[in-house]
Enzyme design. Structure first.
Site, PDB file in Angstrom:
ATOM      1  N   GLU A  35      12.464  10.855  -8.810  1.00 28.69           N
ATOM      2  CA  GLU A  35      11.926  10.879  -7.447  1.00 28.69           C
ATOM      3  C   GLU A  35      12.280  12.207  -6.802  1.00 28.69           C
ATOM      4  O   GLU A  35      13.456  12.593  -6.762  1.00 28.69           O
ATOM      5  CB  GLU A  35      12.494   9.722  -6.630  1.00 28.69           C
ATOM      6  N   GLY A  40      11.969   4.965  -1.958  1.00 37.09           N
ATOM      7  CA  GLY A  40      11.067   4.123  -1.185  1.00 37.09           C
ATOM      8  C   GLY A  40       9.666   4.668  -1.062  1.00 37.09           C
ATOM      9  O   GLY A  40       8.750   3.956  -0.641  1.00 37.09           O
ATOM     10  N   GLY A  41       9.473   5.950  -1.394  1.00 36.85           N
ATOM     11  CA  GLY A  41       8.137   6.525  -1.396  1.00 36.85           C
ATOM     12  C   GLY A  41       7.470   6.542  -0.029  1.00 36.85           C
ATOM     13  O   GLY A  41       8.122   6.464   1.014  1.00 36.85           O
ATOM     14  N   HIS A 439       2.415 -29.068  12.907  1.00 40.72           N
ATOM     15  CA  HIS A 439       1.877 -29.010  14.267  1.00 40.72           C
ATOM     16  C   HIS A 439       3.040 -28.965  15.262  1.00 40.72           C
ATOM     17  O   HIS A 439       4.019 -29.686  15.089  1.00 40.72           O
ATOM     18  CB  HIS A 439       1.017 -30.237  14.540  1.00 40.72           C
TER      19      HIS A 439
END
Length: 473
Positions: A35, A40-41, A439
């Site tokens: 990297e 984390g890019g 609900h």
């Protein structure tokens, strides 16, 4: 196996690459990740996470401004942009550290630098100082991601014309912002920046916002944006753009000239594969994309490509799923990837979408029946003051198979997971209609829409998209 020899080498530590590395480590492989930037890019550093951090502050501002409708008295809110940015940066730092810790736990070796192929199974890593190191791997997974597309001929000064990479980390906000592109990125920025007091104009050359999604979603979001005071221009193209002092002049279709302080280009992304020296292994690309089969295998033996760089689906969670598929195949446990990938838009209201759209069904000649239900008809929606939106369920008219679920409204990005689960398990639309939903919840709208697809909804929803849109105005 020597120190620089690996079972699997992964190029890129974004949501595809780091997940692939962790999966490979979990399966007992010796793994390396290369990297050149932050762990984390794009997703973690210039996309999903920083944008959601900034949107969270913007949505809180929006809520506070609406407090009186809940019977709550609050003074006029203000914000500290520097503090908002610091909070965002704190989140990013924490998540990067989390990935690094996970690498350590799985014995994944991290190389910091740029990777290039140097022949089959051979990679050269070059760090920021120019120092190189050679590694070899039995299998290589390319997870190099993508970068924002820029428009040739437009001003190149990022202080005037920028992409999301720069906009997420602005030191100061513009007064007038034009966003070119009304897709997911453009809409999220529009929603966010408006709450921070920025005058927003969105220019989209297609007939509607979010052109890749179910048309009713973009139509509904346009209503929201216009009501809040944004200028939304669709079916419009930017013909010319020039720097004008401290701002920009943009000429759009029809010759109208817009004067703005900054322009955010959000017209898509392009694959980040140009610098990998793919020629050294005989791997060709299609406009930069590395084409793969359903196991993420490229046309070159022992080389895989996952995530944005393969062009199948430019979403972080798709990249992660691709990563697991590639690793399992590389280690002898392969299976085809054919899972539905949900889409999410983090505007407020949110949008969640999974499966086929009505447009896609029409192009394929599939006979469909659409069920709709306005969220505003729900008790929970009324109680919490989140009445805008609807759920839409698309089923096959003849065999009742479930084709698509599309939701705009409060918490839609969480609600869509139910639809994704149903499509993943290949449940029928009748199965969805007969499910018991808790609900009161907003998610009940999905069940009601599925019932409506059989003309069996018990709470009398509209029977057409036209009347549905009228109900959510």
């Amino acid at each position: 196996m020597s120190d620089n020899q690996y079972d699997i080498a992964v190029i890129g530590a974004g949501p595809g690459g780091y997940v692939a590395a962790l999966k490979a480590g979990q399966m007992g492989a010796k793994v390396a990740v290369i990297e050149k930037h932050h762990l984390g890019g794009t997703c973690l550093n210039y996309g999903c996470i920083p944008s959601k951090a900034l949107l969270a502050s913007a949505e809180l501002m929006h809520k506070i401004n609406s407090a009186s409708s809940y019977g709550v008295t609050v003074g006029a809110p203000s914000f500290d942009w520097t503090a908002i940015q610091k909070r965002k940066d704190k989140v990013l730092t924490k998540l990067r550290g989390g990935i690094k810790g996970l690498f350590g736990a799985r014995k994944v070796t991290l190389y910091t630098g740029s990777a290039q192929f140097d022949g089959p199974g051979k990679l050269t890593v070059t760090d920021a100082k120019g120092k190189t190191e050679a590694i070899t791997a039995k299998k290589v997974i390319i997870a190099s991601g993508s970068v924002p597309a820029r428009i040739p001929g437009w001003p190149t000064d990022p202080n005037l014309v920028c992409t999301s990479d720069e906009a997420l980390h602005w030191d100061a906000l513009p007064q007038r912002l034009m966003i070119v592109g009304g897709g997911v990125i453009g809409c999220e920025f529009a929603c966010m920046m408006h709450e921070y007091g920025v005058q927003v104009t969105v220019v989209e050359m297609m007939p509607e916002l979010l052109p890749e999604m179910e048309p009713a979603l973009g139509q509904a979001l346009r209503q929201v944006f216009i009501k809040r005071g944004m200028q939304i221009l669709t079916n419009v193209k930017v013909e010319d753009m020039t720097a004008a002092g401290a701002g920009v002049k943009a000429t759009i279709s029809g010759g109208t000239v817009l004067e703005i302080d900054k322009v955010l280009v959000a017209t898509g992304r392009r694959p980040n594969t140009a610098d990998l020296n793919l020629g050294s292994i005989g791997l060709d690309t299609d406009r930069g994309f590395i084409r793969v089969n359903n196991r993420m295998q490229s046309t070159v033996n022992d080389v895989y490509c996952i995530g944005d760089a393969n062009g199948q689906c430019l979403l972080a969670h798709a990249a992660s799923a691709h990563g697991i598929t590639a690793v399992e195949d590389a280690l002898g446990h392969g299976k085809d990837f054919d899972l539905p990938i949900p889409g999410a838009v983090y505007t407020f209201p949110e949008i969640g979408s999974v499966g086929m759209t009505s447009v896609q069904a029409a192009k394929q000649g599939i006979p469909i029946k659409i069920g709709n239900f306005p969220i505003g008809f729900l008790g929970k929606a009324m109680a919490v003051g989140e009445e805008f939106g609807f759920a839409q369920v698309i089923r096959h008219r003849e065999d009742e198979s479930l084709l698509g679920i599309h939701v705009i409204g409060h918490n839609a990005t969480e609600i869509i997971e139910a639809g994704t689960a149903m499509l993943t398990t290949k449940a029928s639309s009748r199965d969805l209609a007969e499910m018991v939903f808790a609900h009161p919840t907003i998610g009940e709208a999905v069940k009601e829409a599925a019932e409506d697809a059989f003309d069996q909804a018990l709470h009398s929803p509209p029977k057409s998209v036209a009347t549905l849109m009228a109900a959510v105005k």
